[in-house]
Every structure is written in structure tokens, then in C-alpha cells.
Design an enzyme around this catalytic site. Structure first.
Site, PDB file in Angstrom:
ATOM      1  N   ARG A 102       0.970  -1.222   0.012  1.00 43.43           N
ATOM      2  CA  ARG A 102      -0.054  -0.064   0.007  1.00 43.43           C
ATOM      3  C   ARG A 102       0.704   1.213   0.084  1.00 43.43           C
ATOM      4  O   ARG A 102       2.157   1.198   0.124  1.00 43.43           O
ATOM      5  CB  ARG A 102      -0.897  -0.016   1.167  1.00 43.43           C
ATOM      6  CG  ARG A 102      -0.168   0.049   2.501  1.00 43.43           C
ATOM      7  CD  ARG A 102      -0.918   0.204   3.369  1.00 43.43           C
ATOM      8  NE  ARG A 102      -0.351   0.480   5.034  1.00 43.43           N
ATOM      9  CZ  ARG A 102      -1.084   0.403   6.119  1.00 43.43           C
ATOM     10  NH1 ARG A 102      -2.317   0.692   6.192  1.00 43.43           N
ATOM     11  NH2 ARG A 102      -0.314   0.639   7.118  1.00 43.43           N
ATOM     12  N   ASN A 120      -6.193   7.141   4.032  1.00 44.46           N
ATOM     13  CA  ASN A 120      -5.844   6.265   4.850  1.00 44.46           C
ATOM     14  C   ASN A 120      -4.231   6.360   5.601  1.00 44.46           C
ATOM     15  O   ASN A 120      -3.319   6.275   4.772  1.00 44.46           O
ATOM     16  CB  ASN A 120      -5.958   4.760   4.873  1.00 44.46           C
ATOM     17  CG  ASN A 120      -5.730   3.972   6.303  1.00 44.46           C
ATOM     18  OD1 ASN A 120      -6.847   4.173   7.233  1.00 44.46           O
ATOM     19  ND2 ASN A 120      -4.896   3.441   6.404  1.00 44.46           N
ATOM     20  N   GLU A 121      -4.177   6.984   6.800  1.00 44.20           N
ATOM     21  CA  GLU A 121      -2.573   7.213   7.248  1.00 44.20           C
ATOM     22  C   GLU A 121      -1.815   7.787   6.299  1.00 44.20           C
ATOM     23  O   GLU A 121      -0.581   7.228   5.797  1.00 44.20           O
ATOM     24  CB  GLU A 121      -2.305   5.805   7.818  1.00 44.20           C
ATOM     25  CG  GLU A 121      -2.857   5.258   9.072  1.00 44.20           C
ATOM     26  CD  GLU A 121      -2.446   4.035   9.342  1.00 44.20           C
ATOM     27  OE1 GLU A 121      -2.777   3.792  10.861  1.00 44.20           O
ATOM     28  OE2 GLU A 121      -1.848   3.239   8.600  1.00 44.20           O
ATOM     29  N   GLU A 175      -8.490   4.198  14.802  1.00 48.85           N
ATOM     30  CA  GLU A 175      -7.894   2.885  14.943  1.00 48.85           C
ATOM     31  C   GLU A 175      -7.036   2.592  16.252  1.00 48.85           C
ATOM     32  O   GLU A 175      -6.427   3.536  16.400  1.00 48.85           O
ATOM     33  CB  GLU A 175      -6.741   2.699  13.646  1.00 48.85           C
ATOM     34  CG  GLU A 175      -7.379   2.465  12.211  1.00 48.85           C
ATOM     35  CD  GLU A 175      -6.434   2.205  11.325  1.00 48.85           C
ATOM     36  OE1 GLU A 175      -5.273   1.547  11.818  1.00 48.85           O
ATOM     37  OE2 GLU A 175      -6.517   2.465  10.015  1.00 48.85           O
ATOM     38  N   HIS A 224      -2.626  -9.574  12.729  1.00 49.52           N
ATOM     39  CA  HIS A 224      -3.380  -8.352  13.703  1.00 49.52           C
ATOM     40  C   HIS A 224      -4.544  -8.693  14.300  1.00 49.52           C
ATOM     41  O   HIS A 224      -5.511  -9.153  13.580  1.00 49.52           O
ATOM     42  CB  HIS A 224      -3.493  -7.036  12.625  1.00 49.52           C
ATOM     43  CG  HIS A 224      -3.368  -5.812  13.354  1.00 49.52           C
ATOM     44  ND1 HIS A 224      -4.347  -5.331  13.953  1.00 49.52           N
ATOM     45  CD2 HIS A 224      -2.689  -4.732  13.238  1.00 49.52           C
ATOM     46  CE1 HIS A 224      -4.396  -4.344  14.463  1.00 49.52           C
ATOM     47  NE2 HIS A 224      -3.316  -3.765  13.952  1.00 49.52           N
TER      48      HIS A 224
END
Length: 664
Positions: free
Chosen positions: A108, A146-147, A304, A355
Site C-alpha cells: 500500500r 488512510n494514514e 484505529e 493483526h
């Protein structure tokens, strides 16, 4: 509209599962009390299988299913993970590292933030999503990207070089100003043409510090421009739907200047994960929460965190009994009006298959699931806390520019790390139950009694004047070593250290004596110091503590100076934790700063203030039951019952939240 009360949920990735699983997902979400999930974060390849061709059938079904079950959607633009077809068509959009290697796709955030092709593709899919789902009843918020910068904060390709030059032209106007700001007369680095300027790529010696600092500023702004561009596209389609993106105010991420980012978000959100090696991770939760709340100027959303172990540390520990609950409610105590996890259902394939999740691999017959359901009930009981504020009379100065500059190469000591210093000063305040805000150097300080600047190596003239003005106007200012040393261009402030703060502190230093690793120096009156020492000369200040040995024996190490109507302290070294705690306790007591509530050791007390009530969070991190005095009219929100005799008991590892009549 974002759900009433405390939002609860996580990243939902139903595209990873067959459709027959979705009905079970929403049934279990309702059982757990989930009322909002983030969807579509990494679904670009499925939404746009070929350039300009879209398939929304899956997302339509998912959003309809969520809405039918009363679960709101934080709908993401999937731009953090472009599909393989995009990179095959636009290989120049792949990022280049500092050593000149072009990276490949296959994970990603493998794109260059300055790539025109990426920007065009990202805005195209954001626009299509915005137009299609602008009025969808399930969609209550846009989750942009995202992030940002998690894996591609810096790209050193030619497109980035050109964008950097455009950014520099805007900042400096002409080359003469840039050459002055960068001090390019040193090492024959003078620039005669804009095209001569490149990113600080790998070179044979130490790069120019101002060049590196401006590069960090540019990289943050380059990603911010992408966020703003997507936000504007979505606002055109749905002006009433708020937008957010998830920050990463964590120990190991410093790529973005969130003081510049926060005003651009309708809702400030943050991701936070624990370090397995941190023996007191509750302190990191508190520090991070206070910083995010300060960025937001009020309540925020935890977008998150993890129910258990993560998958990206050398050893990924599971959480201890009760830790999931303490972590979540610790964030709520620090201003979070929403609690969410990565992710809803644990993945069985892919890079994050190990995770933890709200629904683990073991399914509902698991401790994590039981804890998740119990937390949902807790958050429902705390619905009235939403929107309440967090009063503080102490501020800690935090500046990403100062952090970047302090940790550039060729400093007096590479052992001096920004976050280590801030946490060392924050920890005694946390242990004492003192409420803390974080502030930019230029912030309005009028509501504070005490301002701490543990590591403000770089400060501009405006920020320095603001902080010293706070002291002269009657406040108490505490400055840490090596602060005020350089200006906004990373130029040393001449005339002696600590530069911008010499007059206010009433001291002057002519030479620095950083200590070797693992070396300490004794202080008179007991205690030791590490990391740093310097030859301080008093120029109006009084010595509070001096070095008791070594080449600086008898030289002041801690000073106090009456300055105008206030007081300015200087810590010219790094005292051991016990000594530092004693100093900060003395300073805050003199400044008239009291804890939120007197508590036994190990019990964290945090206050949120509503319009007509106070909400006192009591988190017992210790191994013994504890008792705390509260108002005789207090109510225990988690049990629904009254407290007894003006006291409340908190079992070891437990959390109690009481509602009290609003104090003045």
C-alpha cells in the site's frame, strides 16, 4: 449525522469475505453495540477494475445492509492503495527512495505524492464516489485516504524535485532569499538557478540542515495538498457531510506537521497503537490523547487501535486482562468521542492476517469478543460524555519543526531525542494527575498558569516572543536545555545559548558539554543528570541546583529567574526521573497548579467537563484496589448507581466514571 453518544466500531472490509458472511457481520455488530464502521478503505482495485470502469454493486449492497441495521458508514476514498493496473500504466508514479531506487507496487501507499498521474486518478475516483453516495442515508462522514505518509512520506523522484522547487519559490520568492535562508555560502552550495536545487538525496557527506528541514516541510505540505484536493471534490458533491483522515500521533511517526493539518479537517481523527516494549503504555495513551485533543481544539475520534496484538513489531504481545477496556476508556477520558479498531473481522489472508480484530480468528468464543461486547455496553452508558471538554492549566509546547530540526544529523548529541524529552517531562504531570494541553509556540497562552518547553530547539521570533511574553505577563515558563538555539531557518542564534530565551531565563551559556551514553553527573543536593550539561553563567537568575562533580562542578544546572510579573526556569541538563519529578512538583505548586483529584498511586484521574456536569474518569493501573473521594452527589455512570459516602472504589485494573455536579 455521526451517531449520537460515543461512536463505536472499526474498519470493515467485507470485500475480503464472501457475501454470505456479511449478514453475520452486521448481526454481531449489533450485538456488540457497534454504531459506525469505516468502509472502502482499500477497495480501489475492486471498485475500478480498469481505468474509468466502475463496479459499485458490492459497495451498494454493503451500505444498504449497514443502513438497514442502523449502522452508520464512514465512507473512505480508497486512494491509499492504487491498483496494479494504475502502476503498469503509470510506472513513473512509483516512489523513489533517497538512494535513487524506484520502488515497486505490491503493498500500500506505493505512490509518489507529487505524481500528476496519481493525483488525477485519486481525484477521479473520489469524485465518482462523492457523486454516487452524497445522499446515501448510511454515509455520515468521508474518510479520506488512510494514514497519509505512513509509508511514502518522502519521494525523491524528478517529479518531487520539480514540486519541491515550486514550493520553494512560493516560500522564498527568489534565489537570493533562499541562499540566505539555507546558508549556502557554506561548502560552496550557492544556487544560481532553480533547476540546480534537488531533494536531499543520498550524498557523500552531511546535507545542508535547512535544505533537509525545508524538505520535511515540503513533504508534509505535498500530502496535505492531496488531502485538501480530495476534500474539495467531496464537498462539491456533498457539502453537508464532514470529512476526516486518520492522523498517526504515535511515538514512531513524525512525517507530518499536524498543526498545519488539523484546521483542514472537519473532524480530527487519530490512530494509536501500543509499543510492546513500553512497560507503561498507559502514559503514551494519555500523551497521545492530550496531543490529539489539543490539535482538535476539543473532542476527536480514535479511528484505529487494536483489541490485542498488532503484526508489525519484532514481538507482538497480546493485551493483558482488562487492558482492552482501560485503553479504550483512557482515550475517551482524553477527549475521544469515538472508539474504533483495526479491524472488525480478523483477516485470514494478507499482510495483516496476524493483526488482532474485534472479531478474532477464534470467533465469538473468545475473550476478545467478550471484551468487545462489554466495551460496547460501557460506551453506551457514557453517551452523555460526548461533546464535553477537558480543562487544563498546564501547557506543553510541541512543534514538529522543532522535532525535525533537533533530530537532524551533526547535532551535539544524537542521543537527544525529541519525544523522549517530552515524555520525560509529561510523565511526572501524568503521575500527579495534572491536566495538560499541548500548544504550538504561537498559541494563545492566556488560560494557562504553567507552560513547559522541554525540547524547543527551533523557535521562530514570534513563538519566542509569545512564550517569553507569557512569563513576563505573570505566567511560569520552564525551558529545557538546547531550546531556542536556532531560528526558523535552522541558523544558530548568536551571542550565547539558550539563544532566544537568554534574557527571559536570566542566563547565558558559552559552551555545551553533552554527556557520553550511559554517563551521568551528580547534582548537589542529591540526584544525577544525564544526556547533557553546559557551562551556564547567571545573568539575573538564581541557581537552584548545580553540578557537584566533573569539569562543571559548581556551575548552575537548574535556574530560576523572576521575569516581569512571572517566573522563568531553565533546566540546563536532564535530571534523573526522581529529581525531575521533584522539580516539576515544586514548580507547578508554586504556579498554583493542582491535580484533577488526589488519588492513590497507580490510579489515573482525568476530568471531562460538560455543560451541567463534570465527568471524572478513574483508571486503576495498579495491582491493588483503591478508593477516591468524589462528590456526595456523584453517580457511577458505568453501573448506574450512586456512590457511597462521597467515595468510590476502583478495583485493581478497573475503570470507574462518575458524574458530579459541575464545579466552577
Amino acid at each position: 449525522m455521526i451517531p449520537e453518544g460515543i461512536a463505536y466500531g472499526g474498519d470493515y472490509n467485507p470485500e475480503q469475505w464472501p457475501e454470505e458472511v456479511w449478514a453475520e457481520d452486521v448481526r454481531l455488530m449489533r450485538e456488540a453495540g457497534v454504531n459506525m464502521v469505516s468502509v472502502n478503505i482499500f477497495a480501489w482495485a475492486l471498485l475500478e477494475p480498469r481505468e474509468g470502469e466502475y463496479d459499485f454493486a458490492r459497495l451498494d449492497k454493503i451500505l444498504a445492509l449497514l443502513h438497514e441495521n442502523g449502522i452508520a458508514a464512514d465512507l473512505a476514498t480508497p486512494t491509499a492503495a492504487p491498483p496494479a493496473w494504475f502502476f503498469r500504466k503509470h510506472p513513473q508514479a512509483l516512489p523513489v527512495d533517497r538512494d535513487g531506487r524506484r520502488l515497486s507496487y505490491g503493498s500500500r501507499q506505493t505512490f509518489c505524492p507529487s505524481s500528476p498521474a496519481y493525483r488525477e486518478a485519486a481525484l477521479r475516483i473520489a469524485r465518482v464516489l462523492g457523486e454516487r453516495y452524497a445522499d446515501h442515508p448510511a454515509v455520515v462522514m468521508w474518510h479520506i485516504h488512510n494514514e497519509y505518509g505512513c509509508h511514502n512520506a518522502e519521494c525523491y523522484c524528478d517529479a518531487s524535485a520539480e514540486a519541491f522547487r515550486v514550493w520553494l519559490r512560493s516560500r522564498y520568492g527568489d534565489l537570493e532569499a533562499l541562499n540566505h535562508a539555507w546558508g549556502t555560502a557554506f561548502w560552496s552550495q550557492w544556487y544560481y538557478d532553480w533547476d540546480e536545487i534537488i531533494p536531499p538525496r543520498a550524498t557523500g557527506a552531511v546535507p545542508n540542515p535547512t535544505h533537509q528541514l525545508d524538505w520535511r516541510r515540503f513533504c508534509s505540505d505535498a500530502l496535505l495538498s492531496l488531502y485538501k484536493a480530495e476534500r474539495e471534490v467531496l464537498r462539491e458533491a456533498a457539502p453537508s457531510v464532514p470529512a476526516t483522515t486518520n492522523f498517526m500521533v504515535m511515538y514512531n511517526f513524525d512525517a507530518l506537521d499536524y498543526w498545519r493539518w488539523a484546521p483542514e479537517l472537519d473532524v480530527v481523527s487519530n490512530d494509536h497503537y501500543l509499543r510492546s516494549t513500553d512497560p507503561e503504555s498507559e502514559i503514551d495513551i494519555a500523551l497521545s490523547g492530550d496531543l490529539v485533543r489539543s490539535l482538535a481544539g476539543g473532542p476527536w475520534l480514535l479511528m484505529e487501535h487494536s483489541t490485542g496484538a498488532v503484526n508489525w513489531q519484532p514481538v507482538n504481545r497480546a493485551k493483558n486482562p482488562g487492558e482492552l477496556r482501560r485503553n479504550a476508556l483512557g482515550h475517551v477520558a482524553r477527549g475521544a468521542d469515538g472508539i474504533a479498531y483495526f479491524q472488525w473481522r480478523a483477516a485470514k489472508a494478507g499482510a495483516e492476517q496476524w493483526h488482532s480484530a474485534m472479531l478474532p480468528h477464534a470467533g465469538t468464543d473468545s475473550q476478545i469478543w467478550r471484551d468487545v461486547v462489554a466495551l460496547g455496553a460501557d460506551l453506551k452508558a457514557l453517551a452523555q460524555v460526548r461533546g464535553s471538554t477537558s480543562p487544563a492549566s498546564v501547557a506543553v509546547v510541541w512543534d514538529w519543526n522543532a522535532r525535525w530540526a533537533l533530530e537532524l544529523p551533526s547535532q551535539p548529541s544524537e542521543s537527544v531525542r525529541y519525544l523522549d524529552l517530552v515524555r520525560a517531562w509529561y510523565e511526572p504531570l501524568w503521575r500527579s494527575g495534572v491536566a495538560v494541553d499541548f500548544v504550538h509556540p504561537s498559541a494563545d497562552l492566556s488560560r494557562y498558569r504553567l507552560v513547559l518547553a522541554p525540547a524547543l530547539y527551533l523557535v521562530d521570533d514570534e513563538g519566542a516572543a509569545n512564550l517569553t511574553g507569557f512569563a513576563s505577563g505573570g505566567g511560569t515558563l520552564v525551558v529545557g536545555f538546547h531550546s531556542g538555539a536556532v531560528d526558523t531557518n535552522c541558523h544558530v542564534r548568536l551571542g550565547g545559548y539558550p539563544g532566544a530565551f537568554r534574557e527571559a531565563l536570566g542566563v547565558s551559556t558559552d559552551e555545551l558539554f553533552p554527556l557520553l551514553p550511559d554517563k551521568t553527573v551528580a547534582l548537589d543536593g542529591g540526584g544525577t543528570a544525564s544526556l547533557w550539561s553546559e557551562r551556564v553563567r547567571l545573568a539575573g537568575a538564581d541557581a537552584v541546583t548545580s553540578y557537584a562533580e566533573g569539569p562543571l562542578a559548581g556551575v548552575p544546572a537548574v535556574t530560576r529567574h523572576t521575569y516581569g510579573e512571572g517566573v522563568a526556569w531553565y533546566l540546563a541538563t536532564h535530571p534523573d526521573p526522581t529529581t525531575l519529578t521533584g522539580l516539576l512538583d515544586r514548580i507547578r505548586t508554586e504556579a498554583g497548579v493542582a491535580p484533577v483529584r488526589e488519588t492513590p498511586e497507580g490510579v489515573e484521574a482525568v476530568l471531562r467537563r460538560g455543560e451541567d456536569a463534570d465527568y471524572l474518569f478513574l483508571i486503576n493501573h495498579g495491582g491493588r484496589d483503591a478508593e477516591v473521594e468524589v462528590s456526595a452527589e456523584a453517580t457511577d455512570l458505568l453501573t448506574g448507581g450512586p456512590t457511597k459516602d462521597g467515595k468510590v472504589s476502583i478495583a485493581a485494573g478497573d475503570v470507574v466514571v462518575v458524574r458530579e455536579p459541575r464545579s466552577r
